[in-house]
Design a protein around this motif. Structure first.
Motif, PDB file in Angstrom:
ATOM      1  N   SER A  15      36.963  -2.147  40.252  1.00 28.96           N
ATOM      2  CA  SER A  15      38.024  -2.345  39.242  1.00 28.96           C
ATOM      3  C   SER A  15      38.322  -1.091  38.423  1.00 28.96           C
ATOM      4  O   SER A  15      39.262  -1.091  37.634  1.00 28.96           O
ATOM      5  N   ARG A  18      28.065  -5.341  34.158  1.00 29.55           N
ATOM      6  CA  ARG A  18      29.535  -5.459  34.174  1.00 29.55           C
ATOM      7  C   ARG A  18      30.117  -5.220  32.788  1.00 29.55           C
ATOM      8  O   ARG A  18      31.150  -4.582  32.637  1.00 29.55           O
ATOM      9  N   SER A  40      43.081 -13.335  36.659  1.00 30.05           N
ATOM     10  CA  SER A  40      43.308 -11.967  37.170  1.00 30.05           C
ATOM     11  C   SER A  40      42.030 -11.372  37.757  1.00 30.05           C
ATOM     12  O   SER A  40      42.084 -10.518  38.635  1.00 30.05           O
ATOM     13  N   GLY A  41      40.860 -11.832  37.291  1.00 29.31           N
ATOM     14  CA  GLY A  41      39.596 -11.347  37.844  1.00 29.31           C
ATOM     15  C   GLY A  41      39.489 -11.658  39.333  1.00 29.31           C
ATOM     16  O   GLY A  41      38.904 -10.898  40.107  1.00 29.31           O
ATOM     17  N   TYR A  57      40.785  -8.804  41.421  1.00 26.22           N
ATOM     18  CA  TYR A  57      39.856  -7.676  41.590  1.00 26.22           C
ATOM     19  C   TYR A  57      38.702  -8.084  42.508  1.00 26.22           C
ATOM     20  O   TYR A  57      38.187  -7.270  43.267  1.00 26.22           O
ATOM     21  N   ARG A  58      38.321  -9.341  42.441  1.00 23.84           N
ATOM     22  CA  ARG A  58      37.270  -9.837  43.336  1.00 23.84           C
ATOM     23  C   ARG A  58      37.765  -9.810  44.795  1.00 23.84           C
ATOM     24  O   ARG A  58      37.029  -9.441  45.704  1.00 23.84           O
ATOM     25  N   ASP A  91      32.839  -2.429  32.444  1.00 22.93           N
ATOM     26  CA  ASP A  91      34.183  -2.906  32.055  1.00 22.93           C
ATOM     27  C   ASP A  91      34.607  -2.331  30.695  1.00 22.93           C
ATOM     28  O   ASP A  91      35.774  -2.012  30.481  1.00 22.93           O
ATOM     29  N   ARG A 148      34.874   1.968  30.969  1.00 25.40           N
ATOM     30  CA  ARG A 148      35.705   2.701  31.932  1.00 25.40           C
ATOM     31  C   ARG A 148      36.880   3.383  31.225  1.00 25.40           C
ATOM     32  O   ARG A 148      37.324   2.958  30.153  1.00 25.40           O
ATOM     33  N   ARG A 202      44.346  -0.701  40.090  1.00 25.08           N
ATOM     34  CA  ARG A 202      44.743  -1.412  38.865  1.00 25.08           C
ATOM     35  C   ARG A 202      46.268  -1.451  38.735  1.00 25.08           C
ATOM     36  O   ARG A 202      46.838  -2.462  38.356  1.00 25.08           O
ATOM     37  N   VAL A 224      32.219  -5.654  42.008  1.00 21.63           N
ATOM     38  CA  VAL A 224      33.600  -5.772  41.500  1.00 21.63           C
ATOM     39  C   VAL A 224      33.916  -4.806  40.340  1.00 21.63           C
ATOM     40  O   VAL A 224      35.021  -4.256  40.281  1.00 21.63           O
ATOM     41  N   SER A 225      32.947  -4.549  39.457  1.00 24.32           N
ATOM     42  CA  SER A 225      33.269  -3.660  38.329  1.00 24.32           C
ATOM     43  C   SER A 225      33.565  -2.235  38.774  1.00 24.32           C
ATOM     44  O   SER A 225      34.565  -1.657  38.337  1.00 24.32           O
ATOM     45  N   ARG A 249      40.568  -8.845  31.566  1.00 25.42           N
ATOM     46  CA  ARG A 249      39.961  -7.848  30.669  1.00 25.42           C
ATOM     47  C   ARG A 249      41.015  -7.024  29.920  1.00 25.42           C
ATOM     48  O   ARG A 249      40.744  -6.481  28.866  1.00 25.42           O
ATOM     49  N   ASP A 250      42.212  -6.924  30.532  1.00 23.47           N
ATOM     50  CA  ASP A 250      43.244  -6.046  29.966  1.00 23.47           C
ATOM     51  C   ASP A 250      44.570  -6.783  29.819  1.00 23.47           C
ATOM     52  O   ASP A 250      45.625  -6.167  29.821  1.00 23.47           O
TER      53      ASP A 250
HETATM   54  O1   DC Z   1      36.788 -12.484  35.230  1.00 27.87           O
HETATM   55  P1   DC Z   1      35.791 -12.059  36.328  1.00 27.87           P
HETATM   56  O2   DC Z   1      34.385 -11.951  35.843  1.00 27.87           O
HETATM   57  O3   DC Z   1      35.922 -12.882  37.551  1.00 27.87           O
HETATM   58  O4   DC Z   1      36.255 -10.564  36.725  1.00 27.87           O
HETATM   59  C1   DC Z   1      35.590  -9.845  37.727  1.00 27.87           C
HETATM   60  C2   DC Z   1      35.687  -8.366  37.433  1.00 27.87           C
HETATM   61  O5   DC Z   1      37.034  -7.921  37.584  1.00 27.87           O
HETATM   62  C3   DC Z   1      35.245  -7.921  36.049  1.00 27.87           C
HETATM   63  O6   DC Z   1      33.896  -7.552  36.019  1.00 27.87           O
HETATM   64  C4   DC Z   1      36.137  -6.758  35.748  1.00 27.87           C
HETATM   65  C5   DC Z   1      37.337  -6.921  36.635  1.00 27.87           C
HETATM   66  N1   DC Z   1      38.560  -7.292  35.927  1.00 27.87           N
HETATM   67  C6   DC Z   1      39.313  -6.280  35.410  1.00 27.87           C
HETATM   68  O7   DC Z   1      38.927  -5.124  35.471  1.00 27.87           O
HETATM   69  N2   DC Z   1      40.496  -6.576  34.816  1.00 27.87           N
HETATM   70  C7   DC Z   1      40.931  -7.837  34.731  1.00 27.87           C
HETATM   71  N3   DC Z   1      42.111  -8.085  34.162  1.00 27.87           N
HETATM   72  C8   DC Z   1      40.151  -8.882  35.241  1.00 27.87           C
HETATM   73  C9   DC Z   1      38.953  -8.585  35.821  1.00 27.87           C
END
Ligand code: DC
Length: 245
Positions: free
Chosen positions: A123, A200, A50-51, A54-55, A204, A207, A129, A119-120, A150-151
């Motif tokens: 996000s 980050r 899922s990251g 957001y990337r 993260d 927030r 979101r 990215v943070s 993350r969620d």
């Molecule tokens: O998993 P990653 O490090 O590639 O994720 C990149 C950014 O995306 C991370 O710093 C926060 C955001 N992210 C998020 O807010 N919610 C998610 N489910 C996945 C990633």
């Protein structure tokens, strides 16, 4: 080495039951994706990062002038959300799903430090979101999925059958990320990587919307000093426990 017969047997037993959803959350560079990919491979499930979504959204902002200096042009991004199409395409060579932004494969581009640095903050945007969560839930509607982020265990799939929350020391995480980028031939400094990871973590976890936190029913895994093999053994014990309940 893990015993192949044992893995096949476990795989069969898990799949005899209903397909499940596995949610893996945790801090940046804790090895979530390596672990999630292994689990998906073992169970014949789909792995979704899922990251990466957001990337990809961050890359869109960078390429469309929606970031000025350190500031995200939030209102403009929200107005532009309908023009951001993020999807995944199966690569039959790697057996993995690769990220598409408006139909273009951006798998490489989204892993750069340039994208990581923004990215943070991107996000944090609620409307973005909501769009991502809707896509993620749709991908999980037939179960048989391992998703990391993350969620995932707290917001996307609060009903997930198995939730894992991963941590590791910041120094070890920075070293892993640094080694990975150097191996890809990227010109990065260790300090820059470590600072990005710490920043980050801060954004993260702090927030307002869907902060990174352990779901009450998630199982914690600190992998600072354990190998992926040991992690898989740890996981199999957990799956065994669940199967015998
Ligand atoms: O998993 P990653 O490090 O590639 O994720 C990149 C950014 O995306 C991370 O710093 C926060 C955001 N992210 C998020 O807010 N919610 C998610 N489910 C996945 C990633």
């Amino acid at each position: 080495m893990l015993n192949n017969f044992y893995i096949l047997n476990l795989f069969k037993r898990v799949n005899e039951k209903k397909k499940i959803i596995i949610a893996i959350d945790g801090y940046s560079s804790t090895g979530k994706s390596t672990f999630a990919k292994e689990i998906a491979k073992m169970l014949g499930y789909t792995y979704i990062d899922s990251g990466a979504m957001y990337r990809a959204a961050t890359l869109y902002c960078l390429e469309n002038n929606l970031i000025a200096g350190d500031k995200i042009k939030t209102d403009e991004l929200i107005n532009d959300l309908d023009n951001i199409d993020i999807s995944f395409q199966y690569n039959s060579g790697s057996h993995l799903f690769e990220t598409l932004l408006n139909g273009k494969n951006v798998e490489e581009k989204i892993r750069t430090v340039y994208v990581s640095n923004y990215v943070s903050p991107v996000s944090k945007i609620k409307e973005l979101r909501e769009k991502m969560v809707a896509i993620q839930r749709n991908m999980g509607k037939d179960k048989g999925i391992v998703m990391d982020g993350r969620d995932i265990g707290t917001v996307v799939f609060p009903q997930a059958d198995l939730k894992i929350f991963m941590t590791a020391s910041a120094h070890i995480r920075a070293q892993r990320r640094y080694d990975e980028l150097i191996e890809k031939g990227m010109d990065v400094s260790f300090k820059e990587i470590e600072n990005n990871i710490l920043e980050r973590d801060r954004i993260d976890s702090g927030r307002e919307i869907s902060p990174l936190k352990k779901a009450d029913d998630a199982i914690a895994l600190d992998n600072s000093n354990i190998s992926i093999e040991e992690q898989m053994k740890w996981l199999m014990n957990i799956i065994e426990e669940k199967l015998t309940k």
